[in-house]
Design an enzyme around this catalytic site. Structure first.
Site, short mmCIF file in Angstrom:
data_model
loop_
_atom_site.label_atom_id
_atom_site.label_comp_id
_atom_site.label_asym_id
_atom_site.label_seq_id
_atom_site.Cartn_x
_atom_site.Cartn_y
_atom_site.Cartn_z
N ASP A 212 -47.45 -17.61 16.16
CA ASP A 212 -46.50 -18.25 14.98
C ASP A 212 -45.02 -17.61 15.77
OD1 ASP A 212 -48.90 -19.42 14.64
OD2 ASP A 212 -48.33 -18.58 12.56
N ASN B 250 -51.64 -23.86 35.59
CA ASN B 250 -51.89 -22.29 35.42
C ASN B 250 -53.60 -21.87 35.90
OD1 ASN B 250 -51.17 -19.93 35.92
ND2 ASN B 250 -52.03 -19.54 33.65
N GLU B 251 -53.77 -21.72 36.77
CA GLU B 251 -55.10 -21.64 36.83
C GLU B 251 -56.10 -22.18 35.95
OE1 GLU B 251 -55.69 -17.43 34.37
OE2 GLU B 251 -53.83 -16.73 36.31
N TYR C 98 -55.20 -10.15 39.74
CA TYR C 98 -55.55 -8.60 39.21
C TYR C 98 -56.18 -8.60 40.03
CZ TYR C 98 -52.58 -11.38 35.88
OH TYR C 98 -51.62 -12.27 34.76
#
Ligand SMILES: *[C@@H]1O[C@H](CO)[C@@H](O)[C@H](O)[C@H]1NC(C)=O
Ligand SMILES: *[C@@H]1O[C@H](CO)[C@@H](O)[C@H](O)[C@H]1NC(C)=O
Ligand SMILES: *[C@@H]1O[C@H](CO)[C@@H](O)[C@H](O)[C@H]1NC(C)=O
Length: 486
Positions: free
Chosen positions: A71, A185-186, A328
């Site tokens: 948030d 993305n991905e 990664y």
């Protein structure tokens, strides 16, 4: 002849004396990355609507390691000027960030575009422009309006059209000042997390069906957005549109096992990349064959892997100007003892482990394996006819606060792997560290710290403090020379 000449030129510009003193080629971009949901906060300002992630974290906090939500997170929606100052201080060439679908199209369709959202992203782009930082805009980094999720999200076959009309709004409003777009993305990560492991919204366990269906629609969505840019905007704006894949590297556990090696690449990376970057298009043959065989053995009427019609094979093939690679880590692959379970690993027929020799990081799945990146880049070079690649994510989490030697070592060794791959003829044009700030890491909440810059989430001011790696990276960027850290 020409390409041989070019290659020699590239090789010479990379090598300086030896492997411990490598130079970055001219024009190589170095930057940092973030994504909207992870850093913006401001989930309920102006006319923004609820996203799939807002809904998920508010309703199932128990699905998040620390029960937290984004948030507020780093509050970059309000603190973007401070963030751009930090980026500028690093001396980087580019900044990759994403735009929020639920902010831009609060009604879930492009008939209504939020003026305040446009104003926000223009203000951010103004700041970047003023500092000469090149924007890389990710159009979709996993958050979409909850109204679309209610209608089935990525399993709704209208999603490719909805996505393309959202992308069109972004091209229309920002195309004159953004030259690098990343559509999605991905796909494989999002789709398996959303539909197999149930750790992303909508957290449904549709093993071996929902995950395939989701990637299928994402590949169509990417192609639709790409052709939209091509037909309506390319001539005027002259930008580039790519798609980001997370591909893990892999090595066969048994050195002589070339089958597992190739299988791992095709299921992990080829699943998303082959339809777009290969000469023939469509999913990798081996993947089509394996999933069909397993499906038949399990009593399905047809393969659980959806089929592209000839039209879609052609429409998807070539639908990216560059391959955005998020790397990664790597794993060791070996043949899987068959089980009757219906899921993607079982279709793939491999199981994975880590080499105990590989260095560990804070996140259990992240071992430090730069040679896996070097290998992956060479496979991409060979399988897809030497596409242009930008590394759009690479990074490591660390729990050591501001003393992050592990990050220096990680970035150094991966940059070195990239420069060696360039020397091997791979067309890599840029590197983007993930991430600029310690951010909200999805289901891991605030428990993983990937940032170059520490954020004090206990302090009302969310104070940002550079970690040790910042000085090191600044030096590398300013000298354009990769020297091993002392
Ligand atoms: C918006 O969210 C913030 C943070 O959760 C909260 O403090 C604030 O009261 C909310 N504002 C509105 C208008 O709902
Ligand atoms: C679905 O796949 C996940 C991840 O591989 C596995 O943990 C789970 O047991 C599978 N569920 C079923 C019903 O096969
Ligand atoms: C937060 O910022 C305000 C305004 O700059 C400052 O007065 C206050 O001392 C800061 N608080 C902390 C805990 O740093």
């Amino acid at each position: 002849m020409f390409s041989v000449f070019l290659l020699n030129f590239v090789v010479k510009s990379v090598i300086c004396n030896d492997e411990n003193h490598l130079l970055f080629p001219d024009g190589f971009l170095i930057g940092v990355a973030s994504s909207a949901y992870q850093i913006e906060g401001a989930w309920n300002v102006s006319d923004k609507t609820i996203s799939n992630w807002d809904h998920f974290v508010h309703h199932w906090p128990e699905k998040i390691y620390d029960g937290s939500n984004a948030d507020v997170t780093t509050d970059s929606y309000h603190r973007y000027k401070e963030d751009v100052d930090i980026i500028n201080n690093l001396g980087v060439d580019h900044y990759r960030f994403s735009m929020s679908w639920s902010r831009i199209l609060p009604k879930g369709h492009s008939g209504y575009v939020s003026k305040s959202a446009l104003r926000y992203y223009h203000s951010l782009l103004d700041e970047l422009d003023a500092k000469g930082i090149i924007p890389f805009v990710t159009i979709y980094h996993w958050d979409h309006p909850q109204s679309i999720e209610k209608a089935g999200g990525w399993l709704n076959d209208l999603m490719p059209y909805l996505f393309a009309s959202y992308a069109r709004v972004i091209f229309e409003n920002f195309g004159h000042r953004v030259k690098y777009f990343i559509t999605l993305n991905e796909p494989s990560v999002f789709c398996t997390m959303a539909y197999t492991t149930a750790s992303f919204p909508p957290a449904r366990k549709l093993n071996g069906t929902g995950d395939y269906h989701c990637v299928h629609n994402q590949l169509k969505a990417n192609a639709f957005a790409y052709h939209t840019y091509d037909r309506m905007f390319r001539k005027k704006f002259k930008g580039k549109v790519g798609i980001a894949y997370q591909c893990m590297g892999s090595f066969s556990k048994d050195d002589n096992d070339i089958v597992s090696d190739d299988l791992a690449f095709e299921f992990e990376c080829g699943w998303q990349a082959h339809p777009v970057f290969s000469e023939s298009g469509d999913y990798p043959e081996i993947m089509k064959k394996k999933v069909a065989e397993r499906s038949r053995a399990q009593g399905y009427e047809k393969s659980r892997l959806p089929t592209f019609s000839t039209f879609w094979v052609k429409f998807i093939r070539g639908s990216a100007d560059f391959l955005a690679l998020n790397y990664y880590t790597s794993r060791l692959a070996k043949p899987l003892q068959r089980s009757s379970m219906v899921n993607w690993p079982n279709d793939e027929g491999l199981e994975y482990e880590f080499d105990p020799k590989w260095g560990s990081a804070q996140t259990p799945w992240l071992k430090v394996v730069p040679q896996g990146l070097h290998k992956l880049l060479k496979i991409i070079r060979d399988k897809y006819n030497r596409p242009t690649v930008y590394i759009t994510e690479n990074g490591v989490s660390s729990s050591s606060g501001k003393e992050d030697d592990i990050r220096i070592h990680y970035v150094y060794s991966h940059l070195k792997a990239i420069l060696l791959a360039i020397k091997d003829g791979c067309d890599v044009r840029g590197y983007t560290y993930w991430s600029l700030l310690d951010s909200y890491e999805w289901f891991a909440g605030f428990t993983y710290q990937f940032g170059l810059v520490h954020v004090d989430f206990d302090d009302v001011n969310l104070t940002r403090t550079p970690k040790k790696s910042v000085e090191w990276l600044k030096h590398i960027i300013s000298t354009r020379k990769l020297e091993s850290p002392v």
